[in-house]
Design a protein around this motif. Structure first.
Motif, short mmCIF file in Angstrom:
data_model
loop_
_atom_site.label_atom_id
_atom_site.label_comp_id
_atom_site.label_asym_id
_atom_site.label_seq_id
_atom_site.Cartn_x
_atom_site.Cartn_y
_atom_site.Cartn_z
N HIS A 62 -66.61 19.73 2.26
CA HIS A 62 -66.91 19.80 3.69
C HIS A 62 -67.58 18.51 4.15
O HIS A 62 -67.22 17.95 5.18
N CYS A 89 -66.85 15.99 7.35
CA CYS A 89 -67.70 16.36 8.48
C CYS A 89 -68.87 15.37 8.63
O CYS A 89 -69.86 15.48 7.90
N HIS A 94 -69.79 24.98 8.82
CA HIS A 94 -70.82 23.97 8.56
C HIS A 94 -71.86 24.46 7.56
O HIS A 94 -72.10 25.65 7.41
N LEU A 95 -72.50 23.50 6.92
CA LEU A 95 -73.47 23.82 5.88
C LEU A 95 -74.81 24.15 6.52
O LEU A 95 -75.24 23.50 7.45
N CYS A 112 -72.46 17.07 9.30
CA CYS A 112 -73.23 17.59 8.17
C CYS A 112 -73.71 16.46 7.27
O CYS A 112 -74.80 16.54 6.69
ZN LIG Z 1 -70.15 20.39 9.04
#
Ligand SMILES: [Zn+2]
Length: 72
Positions: free
Chosen positions: A33, A37, A8-9, A40
């Motif tokens: 991503h 996701c 995850h960021l 995020c």
């Molecule tokens: Zn994420």
């Protein structure tokens, strides 16, 4: 329980992405991503909204101070 390999960021990465300051490779990875996701993506949107609310709050305070000064 420290994996250090979270896909995850980070909040920092989201901020930099928002500002367009991520290196090209990092940005590509971040966007790839985000595309898969929802978590995020939501954090990115929330960061955006809170920045806007912050600006509105600051503007409001500044205006009130200006008005008070004009009354004095
Ligand atoms: Zn994420």
């Amino acid at each position: 329980m420290s994996s250090g390999g979270s896909p995850h960021l980070s909040t920092y990465a989201l901020d930099m992405l928002e500002l367009g300051k991520l290196p090209a490779g990092e940005e590509q990875r971040a966007r790839a991503h985000l595309a898969q996701c929802p978590g995020c993506t939501r954090r990115l949107n929330e960061a955006h909204v809170s920045a806007e609310l912050f600006m509105k709050g600051v503007q409001k305070r500044t205006l009130e101070q200006l008005r008070q000064r004009m009354r004095q």
